[in-house]
Write an enzyme that holds these catalytic residues in place. Structure first.
Site, PDB file in Angstrom:
ATOM      1  N   VAL A 151       0.774  -1.180  -0.218  1.00  0.00           N
ATOM      2  CA  VAL A 151      -0.048  -0.034   0.021  1.00  0.00           C
ATOM      3  C   VAL A 151       0.919   1.285  -0.043  1.00  0.00           C
ATOM      4  O   VAL A 151       1.891   1.517   0.651  1.00  0.00           O
ATOM      5  CB  VAL A 151      -0.914  -0.049   1.087  1.00  0.00           C
ATOM      6  CG1 VAL A 151      -0.069   0.034   2.486  1.00  0.00           C
ATOM      7  CG2 VAL A 151      -2.082   0.992   1.027  1.00  0.00           C
ATOM      8  N   HIS A 152       0.493   2.328  -0.910  1.00  0.00           N
ATOM      9  CA  HIS A 152       1.177   3.538  -0.888  1.00  0.00           C
ATOM     10  C   HIS A 152       0.290   4.564  -1.363  1.00  0.00           C
ATOM     11  O   HIS A 152      -0.882   4.350  -1.818  1.00  0.00           O
ATOM     12  CB  HIS A 152       2.426   3.540  -1.717  1.00  0.00           C
ATOM     13  CG  HIS A 152       1.999   2.903  -3.369  1.00  0.00           C
ATOM     14  ND1 HIS A 152       1.805   1.487  -3.538  1.00  0.00           N
ATOM     15  CD2 HIS A 152       1.938   3.759  -4.276  1.00  0.00           C
ATOM     16  CE1 HIS A 152       1.493   1.530  -4.838  1.00  0.00           C
ATOM     17  NE2 HIS A 152       1.456   2.675  -5.383  1.00  0.00           N
ATOM     18  N   TRP A 153       0.579   5.823  -1.071  1.00  0.00           N
ATOM     19  CA  TRP A 153      -0.381   7.025  -1.129  1.00  0.00           C
ATOM     20  C   TRP A 153       0.424   7.788  -2.332  1.00  0.00           C
ATOM     21  O   TRP A 153       1.584   8.088  -2.163  1.00  0.00           O
ATOM     22  CB  TRP A 153      -0.533   7.897  -0.095  1.00  0.00           C
ATOM     23  CG  TRP A 153      -1.718   7.137   0.752  1.00  0.00           C
ATOM     24  CD1 TRP A 153      -3.024   7.574   0.712  1.00  0.00           C
ATOM     25  CD2 TRP A 153      -1.528   5.930   1.640  1.00  0.00           C
ATOM     26  NE1 TRP A 153      -3.680   6.512   1.333  1.00  0.00           N
ATOM     27  CE2 TRP A 153      -2.938   5.678   2.109  1.00  0.00           C
ATOM     28  CE3 TRP A 153      -0.573   5.455   2.159  1.00  0.00           C
ATOM     29  CZ2 TRP A 153      -3.188   4.789   2.958  1.00  0.00           C
ATOM     30  CZ3 TRP A 153      -0.766   4.414   2.926  1.00  0.00           C
ATOM     31  CH2 TRP A 153      -2.221   3.913   3.491  1.00  0.00           C
TER      32      TRP A 153
END
Length: 171
Positions: free
Chosen positions: A121-123
């Site tokens: 997960v990453h933004w």
């Protein structure tokens, strides 16, 4: 596409990108480990739990990614509320540092990825340059398929990462 950046755009090999995302090692874990295969992503911030780095194929100048250092795949489900909020504080700090450094008129923040590729997960923190025509904003400004990637020299990326990092230190 309008030229709101002094850097040329190119069409990356999307087939190769998707193949690597689906079959290669986790790119975020590689960056955390400082794997030489992932050196194009200049780290702008790091603490015990999070890392922020420039996108290796940026559609906009200053495009950064923020991720937990530990491999997690769910944007909310793999975090306690406190862990999630701590990570979002980093996202906010990165977004403000990027916005100030590049003079963005707006900053897009979104989490993308798939259990089938880029699962860590990453933004995405994507600054929109002033003067970008409406039809080149929003998803058109974020996606490689529509915007293409900016060809930013390595020295400029290193300098940009350092300048954004300095702004974060002052925040």
């Amino acid at each position: 596409m309008a030229r709101v950046s002094p850097f040329e755009r190119y069409a990356p090999d999307l087939d190769a990108y998707h193949e690597r995302a689906r079959t290669g090692p986790c790119f975020v874990c590689g960056i955390v480990a400082r794997d030489p295969d992932f050196l194009g992503h200049h780290v702008i911030y790091e603490d015990d739990g999070a890392i922020a780095f420039l996108n290796g194929w940026p559609t906009q100048y200053g495009y950064a990614l923020v991720a937990p250092k530990e491999h997690r795949e769910q944007a909310t489900g793999d975090f306690t509320a406190e862990e999630y909020l701590d990570l979002q504080r980093v996202v906010h700090r990165v977004a403000e540092a990027v916005r100030e450094e590049v003079g963005a008129e707006r900053v897009y923040i979104l989490s993308l990825g798939s259990n089938e590729g880029n699962a860590h997960v990453h933004w995405h923190v994507v600054p929109l340059p002033p003067g970008t025509p409406y039809d080149e904003q929003q998803f058109a400004a974020v996606m490689l398929e529509t915007a293409g990637a900016l060809d930013i020299p390595e020295e400029e990326n290193a300098s940009l990462a350092a300048r954004i990092g300095s702004r974060m230190e002052g925040a």
